[in-house]
Design a protein around this motif. Structure first.
Motif, mmCIF file in Angstrom:
data_model
loop_
_atom_site.group_PDB
_atom_site.id
_atom_site.type_symbol
_atom_site.label_atom_id
_atom_site.label_comp_id
_atom_site.label_asym_id
_atom_site.label_seq_id
_atom_site.Cartn_x
_atom_site.Cartn_y
_atom_site.Cartn_z
ATOM 1 N N ALA A 36 50.535 40.116 34.558
ATOM 2 C CA ALA A 36 49.582 39.812 33.482
ATOM 3 C C ALA A 36 48.385 40.764 33.538
ATOM 4 O O ALA A 36 47.928 41.270 32.500
ATOM 5 C CB ALA A 36 49.119 38.359 33.592
ATOM 6 N N LYS A 37 47.896 41.050 34.753
ATOM 7 C CA LYS A 37 46.736 41.959 34.888
ATOM 8 C C LYS A 37 47.123 43.375 34.457
ATOM 9 O O LYS A 37 46.357 44.074 33.779
ATOM 10 C CB LYS A 37 46.243 41.970 36.339
ATOM 11 C CG LYS A 37 45.563 40.678 36.768
ATOM 12 C CD LYS A 37 45.093 40.779 38.211
ATOM 13 C CE LYS A 37 45.525 39.591 39.025
ATOM 14 N NZ LYS A 37 45.170 39.672 40.452
ATOM 15 N N SER A 40 47.478 43.335 30.642
ATOM 16 C CA SER A 40 46.148 43.214 30.032
ATOM 17 C C SER A 40 45.438 44.567 30.054
ATOM 18 O O SER A 40 44.873 45.002 29.040
ATOM 19 C CB SER A 40 45.330 42.170 30.794
ATOM 20 O OG SER A 40 44.049 42.059 30.245
ATOM 21 N N THR A 72 56.439 46.486 28.940
ATOM 22 C CA THR A 72 56.158 45.184 29.580
ATOM 23 C C THR A 72 57.401 44.645 30.283
ATOM 24 O O THR A 72 57.306 44.052 31.362
ATOM 25 C CB THR A 72 55.659 44.159 28.534
ATOM 26 O OG1 THR A 72 56.596 44.127 27.431
ATOM 27 C CG2 THR A 72 54.279 44.519 28.022
ATOM 28 N N GLY A 129 51.071 38.005 23.579
ATOM 29 C CA GLY A 129 51.245 37.100 24.718
ATOM 30 C C GLY A 129 52.410 37.514 25.583
ATOM 31 O O GLY A 129 53.169 38.442 25.254
ATOM 32 N N VAL A 161 50.726 33.866 29.023
ATOM 33 C CA VAL A 161 49.472 34.624 29.119
ATOM 34 C C VAL A 161 49.095 34.986 27.686
ATOM 35 O O VAL A 161 49.962 35.346 26.878
ATOM 36 C CB VAL A 161 49.650 35.917 29.938
ATOM 37 C CG1 VAL A 161 48.316 36.641 30.115
ATOM 38 C CG2 VAL A 161 50.260 35.592 31.310
ATOM 39 N N TYR A 163 46.690 37.485 25.524
ATOM 40 C CA TYR A 163 45.810 38.669 25.575
ATOM 41 C C TYR A 163 44.949 38.648 24.314
ATOM 42 O O TYR A 163 45.355 39.084 23.254
ATOM 43 C CB TYR A 163 46.650 39.939 25.655
ATOM 44 C CG TYR A 163 47.702 39.888 26.750
ATOM 45 C CD1 TYR A 163 49.040 39.618 26.443
ATOM 46 C CD2 TYR A 163 47.363 40.042 28.094
ATOM 47 C CE1 TYR A 163 50.003 39.530 27.440
ATOM 48 C CE2 TYR A 163 48.332 39.969 29.097
ATOM 49 C CZ TYR A 163 49.647 39.703 28.761
ATOM 50 O OH TYR A 163 50.597 39.600 29.743
ATOM 51 N N THR A 167 41.645 37.377 28.542
ATOM 52 C CA THR A 167 43.047 37.202 28.971
ATOM 53 C C THR A 167 43.116 35.891 29.722
ATOM 54 O O THR A 167 42.415 35.694 30.720
ATOM 55 C CB THR A 167 43.479 38.366 29.874
ATOM 56 O OG1 THR A 167 43.564 39.567 29.065
ATOM 57 C CG2 THR A 167 44.857 38.109 30.477
ATOM 58 N N GLN A 168 43.913 34.947 29.193
ATOM 59 C CA GLN A 168 44.018 33.635 29.819
ATOM 60 C C GLN A 168 45.459 33.358 30.201
ATOM 61 O O GLN A 168 46.397 33.779 29.518
ATOM 62 C CB GLN A 168 43.498 32.547 28.858
ATOM 63 C CG GLN A 168 41.975 32.627 28.658
ATOM 64 C CD GLN A 168 41.421 31.395 27.985
ATOM 65 O OE1 GLN A 168 41.853 31.012 26.904
ATOM 66 N NE2 GLN A 168 40.437 30.764 28.635
ATOM 67 N N THR A 181 41.181 31.965 33.409
ATOM 68 C CA THR A 181 40.669 33.135 32.684
ATOM 69 C C THR A 181 40.551 34.316 33.646
ATOM 70 O O THR A 181 40.100 34.150 34.781
ATOM 71 C CB THR A 181 39.273 32.834 32.089
ATOM 72 O OG1 THR A 181 39.406 31.767 31.146
ATOM 73 C CG2 THR A 181 38.695 34.055 31.377
ATOM 74 N N LEU A 182 40.998 35.504 33.196
ATOM 75 C CA LEU A 182 40.942 36.691 34.053
ATOM 76 C C LEU A 182 39.499 37.193 34.160
ATOM 77 O O LEU A 182 38.877 37.509 33.148
ATOM 78 C CB LEU A 182 41.832 37.797 33.481
ATOM 79 C CG LEU A 182 41.859 39.126 34.260
ATOM 80 C CD1 LEU A 182 42.342 38.924 35.697
ATOM 81 C CD2 LEU A 182 42.721 40.168 33.539
ATOM 82 N N ARG A 184 37.760 40.187 35.188
ATOM 83 C CA ARG A 184 38.218 41.568 35.414
ATOM 84 C C ARG A 184 37.519 42.211 36.598
ATOM 85 O O ARG A 184 38.105 43.001 37.329
ATOM 86 C CB ARG A 184 37.994 42.415 34.152
ATOM 87 C CG ARG A 184 38.881 42.027 33.012
ATOM 88 C CD ARG A 184 38.720 42.976 31.824
ATOM 89 N NE ARG A 184 39.387 42.401 30.658
ATOM 90 C CZ ARG A 184 40.712 42.415 30.486
ATOM 91 N NH1 ARG A 184 41.483 42.989 31.398
ATOM 92 N NH2 ARG A 184 41.247 41.840 29.437
#
Ligand code: AHG
Ligand code: MN
Ligand code: MN
Length: 334
Positions: A36-37, A40, A72, A129, A161, A163, A167-168, A181-182, A184
């Motif tokens: 996900a990171k 994102s 992805t 997402g 996830v 975006y 990004t959650q 919640t990301l 960063r």
């Protein structure tokens, strides 16, 4: 509660236990968080790095694949190559599962994913997402997916996830729905809301109204009712963003219903709509039900359906209990 932010991994190791060992879940979700990171970060810079547009390939769905669909998907494969205890990846972007023999040691899992959901939004900075489902593999399973073709109620965990401006990551392992919640700067997903409950009814419905001429009569009657504005109970606004995860997230927090119905084509052929049961509908249905909502194919709960193929499609009516139950009363698939 200490003011120390609770990271995803700490939360997984200390939360209410479910049938799946917390250490297994933490290992799998730590990998999904890395994916996900990475996605994102890629999306933030996508317009600056020539990553938009089409790959030139057609995926197993018969859809024009976007470059970011492929990137992805490759990210899932790279991250789980050494991702014990996950030994198999099933993806919207791959005809067959990818299997990592080295990760098959005792208890092992499959991750089923829609690596990039809403990819029609990828070139216009729209919501995107990633949807994931985690299932335990049968001991001694083969290279095919036959042991995975079981009702969605057998998923051990699921989530998505989103975006967006933030990004959650939304996750459930069968003991409620948690949203992270990301952060960063920290590079960590931080717990934002725990045991989220979906409102019993909402004020919006999400459907591609442009397909109305292909809907079953029951579906047309349902939307006529929801937009008749006779009273509060039949007055809904249309909200549809082209990304299932984005529309669902709004519904998780504010209530309402998302619909992708079956269609009657000009030649009379009936379809099951567009969305795929194993890696879009079943994970979102687990989240919806864990948050007190519902998910149906118009007749049967999504989590009770036994897939016959990893890419099987089904109609979907998902969201607040009242709206999904109302939809079923109109027999929208007939
Ligand atoms: P995907 O990008 O993974 O193919 O999913 C797109 C899905 C879903 O996210 C969205 O709600 C729906 O397709 C939009 O379909 P239409 O453009 O046909 O409305
Ligand atoms: Mn999708
Ligand atoms: Mn997709």
């Amino acid at each position: 509660m200490s003011d120390q932010p609770l990271t995803l991994t700490r939360h997984l190791l200390t939360r209410e236990e479910t049938t799946t060992p917390p250490e297994d879940l933490a290992l799998v979700m730590e990998r999904i968080a890395v994916i996900a990171k990475r996605i994102s970060r890629k999306l933030i810079h996508a317009t600056l790095g020539g990553h938009l547009g089409y790959s030139g390939d057609t995926n197993v769905q018969g859809e024009q694949q976007k470059k970011l669909d492929d990137w992805t998907n490759q990210t899932f494969l790279e991250v789980f190559r050494h991702g014990y205890p996950v030994c198999s990846i099933v993806s919207e972007e791959m005809e067959k599962p990818t299997h990592y023999e080295r990760n098959c040691r005792g208890r092992s899992y499959a991750v089923l994913c829609d690596p990039l959901d809403g990819s029609s939004n990828s070139d216009n900075n729209g919501l995107l997402g990633t949807i994931f489902s985690i299932r335990e593999r049968a001991r001694g399973h083969g290279f095919d997916a036959s042991d995975l073709l079981a009702p969605g109620s057998r998923q051990v965990a699921a989530g998505y996830v989103l975006y967006g401006p933030a990004t959650q990551l939304v996750f459930t392992a069968g003991a409620g729905v948690d949203i992270f919640t990301l952060d960063r700067e920290l590079g960590e997903f931080i717990l934002w809301r725990e045991k989220v409950k979906m409102p019993r009814r909402g004020t919006t419905y999400a459907v591609n109204q442009g397909n109305a001429s292909r809907w079953h009569p029951g579906m047309r009657k349902l939307v006529e009712h929801m937009t008749s504005r006779k009273d509060k109970a039949s007055s809904y606004a249309l909200r549809y963003c082209g990304c299932f995860a984005g529309d669902f997230h709004r519904i998780l927090l504010e209530g309402g219903i998302y619909i992708y119905p079956g269609e009657v084509l000009p030649d009379g052929k009936v379809t099951n709509g567009k969305l795929r049961l194993m890696y879009e509908l079943a994970p979102m249905a687990m989240v919806a039900e864990q948050a007190g909502g519902r998910a149906s194919n118009g007749n049967v709960d999504i989590l009770d359906l036994t897939p016959t193929d990893i890419h099987e499609r089904q109609p979907i009516y998902i969201g607040s209990t009242e709206e999904v139950t109302l939809a079923e009363r109109f027999k929208p698939e007939s």
